[in-house]
Design an enzyme around this catalytic site. Structure first.
Site, short mmCIF file in Angstrom:
data_model
loop_
_atom_site.label_atom_id
_atom_site.label_comp_id
_atom_site.label_asym_id
_atom_site.label_seq_id
_atom_site.Cartn_x
_atom_site.Cartn_y
_atom_site.Cartn_z
N CYS A 33 11.99 44.29 109.57
CA CYS A 33 13.63 44.34 109.73
C CYS A 33 13.97 44.17 108.11
O CYS A 33 14.89 44.18 108.20
CB CYS A 33 13.35 42.69 110.46
SG CYS A 33 12.54 43.01 112.23
N ASP A 439 12.73 28.66 68.49
CA ASP A 439 12.82 28.06 67.29
C ASP A 439 12.87 27.13 66.65
O ASP A 439 12.17 26.42 67.42
CB ASP A 439 14.96 28.14 67.63
CG ASP A 439 15.76 27.78 66.59
OD1 ASP A 439 15.46 28.65 65.18
OD2 ASP A 439 16.23 26.90 66.79
N ASP A 637 17.82 27.40 71.77
CA ASP A 637 18.54 26.29 72.33
C ASP A 637 19.99 26.51 71.01
O ASP A 637 20.75 25.36 71.86
CB ASP A 637 18.51 24.86 72.03
CG ASP A 637 18.54 24.47 70.87
OD1 ASP A 637 19.11 25.18 70.11
OD2 ASP A 637 19.22 23.33 70.34
#
Length: 742
Positions: A33, A439, A637
């Protein structure tokens, strides 16, 4: 009138805007379906792509706004034989839960009535197997079976007719064919034969048991799926309905959605915070566990940010509102988790291809089974029973639910522990990661540098700090904030800032009182024509101690050095060790100097470190790692990390960082804890293992069960039971992921 939720995604040109819309789709019973609905939507002119999720019963469609009206999408789905409606703002998880509970109650009533009518038919069969010959009158058997077949089981005929009308097949068609064959033959025997002689050839119990067990399986499946989506419901309960707002000098209780940005909200002890905001008065602690996964309360005081949904401790706080409603953190988390649960993993493509041909193949196998038994054995009754068993034991449901239910549970449990996974593709890629790139500032270190040393060439450190702080008033860099904080702590009055120019990865140029000041790394001052030799030794000593050194120069002369220190996060070393245990290589990329970078790398025991890199250099370094055969995850960040995050196979953003980094990332950590990094890979691997496990058992079930039925080793009743519980077992298996812990 409720607003339709249409999200513009991108603009290819002035007249071609691609948007995304979600549809509620009802009537889907199996993978065939969902594959059919997806194909119907994808083929519409102007549709850029469609993804249909069987578990959530939603379709996500990308389309060109100027070419497609949402009503056309709904019409296309309805024409294919399914119900559809556009998801609106009213379709909250809470409203979905209400509808699902109502449907579950109806299904339970139907299952109960069906079981009551089926029980006498099963009882006589059980007694016969025990040697007790008790047989209901054939007319009574037909009277019990008829309402089960056509009233309670009517949904299968409706679903089968809609599928056939649209030129496809689904699970409803298989159940309708199998039970109708068993019921029809039994009725013919009753009407044509009469008497007790034909009773052994009646299969009313087979048709009723199949209907009952399939409905029971669907009811259990829906319960399990509701449990799988419990993470969304838990998030929806976080934000309170009302807030205490300061208006016209008094406190007014208003709906949380009616609070405006900038208004002051009072949060009393023990209350949930109704908005995102900034503490302007008061001290307290907050329980943010359901938002970030952090089990310990977090101290909050003036200047700290608070998130709507967190529970206030024993202090009274005044909070200045920064975001409400759809812009709030909770709303963004819910959208992200819903998006991940609605997305489709790449591995699902194979399942969709199989589902598209599954039903026709099963019907063909049933026909071959009947013909083979008739030709070889000459027993039409045995041929009929075997063919019916093939029809009712085949299960495309388990295949369709294997992947989405695992993703629903995996992303939900990850969110509860502060790990937000953007989509199923990110989840699948994360489990392949072989190299984790960090980082430094704000990722491995606290990101809150403080001034540790000031050295002025003329001996006047106060004047040097005043000059450096004045020049950095236009900067948002963490090092600039450290210098400004140090100046404010000493009560220095800053001079007016003239021209200002930031040079990413190197430093800045600024004009203060007509003096042209250069602040940055050693390369920066050398490019400005300054000879750093006189202070090289002192700078080297500071860097060897793990300090980051800023050079301050003017008119070809070095004015001095300001060194800042940034503590390594307490959990960084343990996180790196956990990543190494997972077989992941750890690398740090930083714009900081070589000596300082090495001190941090040695402290956390990284495998490799690359220093003095510009933002574009970081992206190039990641490309090189990928070229060496690594699947690379980049953790950052800040704005400077966005290019590197985008270049990696998967980006991971610290939730404490900027929206730019979070937008680029496939995974966002809701708190800046490196320990969540191995946890993110762990839940990804656990979820992907569960997907493969589910698919394996779904495939094996059909590969083993269909031949057993074809060889006459399973009765239709047993086949129906096996089919019903195969999908329940897949969903239940996925629910085991809820036991995962970081």
């Amino acid at each position: 009138m409720t607003d339709t939720l249409v999200v513009p995604a991108s603009a290819d040109s002035a007249d071609r805007t691609v948007a995304t819309i979600d549809l509620n789709v009802t009537g889907m019973t199996c993978a065939a379906c969902s594959a059919r609905v997806e194909k119907v939507l994808s083929r519409l002119p102007g549709v850029d792509g469609a993804s249909v999720n069987l578990a959530t019963e939603r379709a996500r469609v990308r389309f060109v706004e100027t070419e497609v009206d949402p009503s056309r999408l709904v019409e296309a789905v309805e024409k294919a034989g399914y119900g559809a409606s556009v998801v609106t703002a009213a379709d909250t998880p809470a409203e979905d839960e209400r509808r699902n509970l109502a449907r579950a109650r109806h299904d339970l009533i139907m299952v109960s009535v069906s079981a009551v009518l089926t029980l006498p038919l099963v009882a006589q069969m059980a007694l016969e197997m025990a040697g007790v010959h008790v047989m209901l009158d054939p007319l009574w058997q037909m009277a019990l079976a008829t309402p089960v077949q056509f009233v309670i089981g009517g949904r299968f005929y409706i679903g089968a007719w809609k599928a056939l009308r649209s030129g496809a097949g689904n699970m409803d068609l298989l159940v309708a064919l199998g039970t109708s064959a068993a019921y029809g033959l039994s009725v013919w025997q009753v009407l044509a034969g009469g008497g007790t002689a034909i009773q052994p050839a009646l299969y009313f119990e087979a048709s009723t048991v199949v209907v009952t067990l399939v409905l029971l399986g669907k009811w259990l499946e829906s319960r399990a799926k509701r449990s799988a989506s419990s993470a969304i419901r838990a998030l929806m309960t976080l934000r309170p309905d009302s807030a205490l707002v300061e208006r016209a000098g008094r406190l007014v209780k208003v709906a949380a959605d009616a609070v405006l940005p900038g208004e002051i909200v009072v949060v009393r002890p023990g209350e949930r915070v109704p908005v995102d905001g900034l503490v302007i008065e008061g001290d307290s602690q907050m329980d943010e566990s359901l938002l970030t996964g952090e089990s310990l309360p977090v101290d909050k005081t003036r200047g700290d940010t608070v998130t709507g949904g967190a529970i206030n401790g024993d202090g009274l706080l005044k909070v200045k509102t920064t975001a409400v409603g759809a812009d709030s953190t909770v709303a963004r988390i819910i959208n992200l988790v819903e998006g991940a649960q609605a997305s489709k993993a790449p591995v699902q493509r194979l399942v969709d291809k199989i589902a598209a041909v599954f039903v026709p193949v099963v019907v063909a196998l049933a026909a071959i089974t009947y013909a083979s038994w008739w030709l070889i054995d000459g027993n039409q009754l045995a041929a009929f029973v075997a063919a019916v068993s093939v029809l009712v034991i085949a299960c495309p449901c388990a295949l369709g639910l294997a992947t989405p239910t695992a993703i629903m549970v995996g992303t939900g449990v990850a969110a509860r522990h502060g790990i937000l996974i953007k989509d199923a593709e990110a989840l699948e890629r994360a489990h392949h990661v072989t190299a984790m790139v960090f980082d430094k500032t704000g990722t491995l270190t606290e990101g809150k540098p403080t001034v540790s040393d000031i050295f002025a060439a003329d001996g006047d450190t106060v004047r040097l700090l005043e000059l450096a702080a004045s020049a950095q008033q236009g900067s948002e860099h963490p090092l600039a904030r450290a210098v400004l904080d140090a100046a404010h702590a000493q009560g220095l009055v800053l001079r007016p800032l003239g021209q200002f120019r930031a040079i990413p990865g190197r430093g800045l140029q600024a004009s203060v009182d007509g003096r042209n000041i250069v602040i940055g790394n050693q390369k920066m001052v050398m490019q400005a024509g300054v000879d750093p030799t006189a202070l090289n030794e002192r700078a080297a000593d500071l860097e060897a101690a793990g300090r980051t050194v800023m050079w301050i120069a003017e008119a070809g002369a070095v004015l001095g050095l300001i060194a800042v220190s940034d503590k390594v996060k307490a959990t960084a070393a343990a996180a790196v060790a956990d990543l190494r245990a997972l077989g992941v290589r750890t690398v740090m990329l930083t714009g900081d100097n070589r000596r300082t970078a090495r001190v941090v790398a040695d402290a956390v025991k990284l495998d490799d470190v690359y220093s003095e890199l510009l933002p574009e250099d970081k992206a190039a370094a990641i490309s090189k790692l990928k070229a060496d055969g690594n699947v690379v995850a980049m953790v950052g960040d800040g704005v400077n990390d966005a290019p590197a995050i985008a270049a990696a196979d998967i980006g991971i953003a610290m939730g404490t960082g900027t929206d730019v980094a979070m937008h680029s990332a496939g995974i966002t950590l809701m708190r800046g804890d490196p320990a969540l990094l191995p946890a993110a890979l762990s839940i990804s691997r656990a979820t992907y293992r569960k997907i493969r496990q589910n698919l394996f058992w779904a495939f094996v079930y059909n590969v083993i069960a269909i031949p057993l039925a074809a060889f006459g080793l399973l009765s239709p009743a047993l086949a129906g039971g096996a089919m019903a519980f195969s999908s329940v077992s897949v969903v239940s298996s996925s629910l085991l992921l809820r036991r995962w812990r970081p």
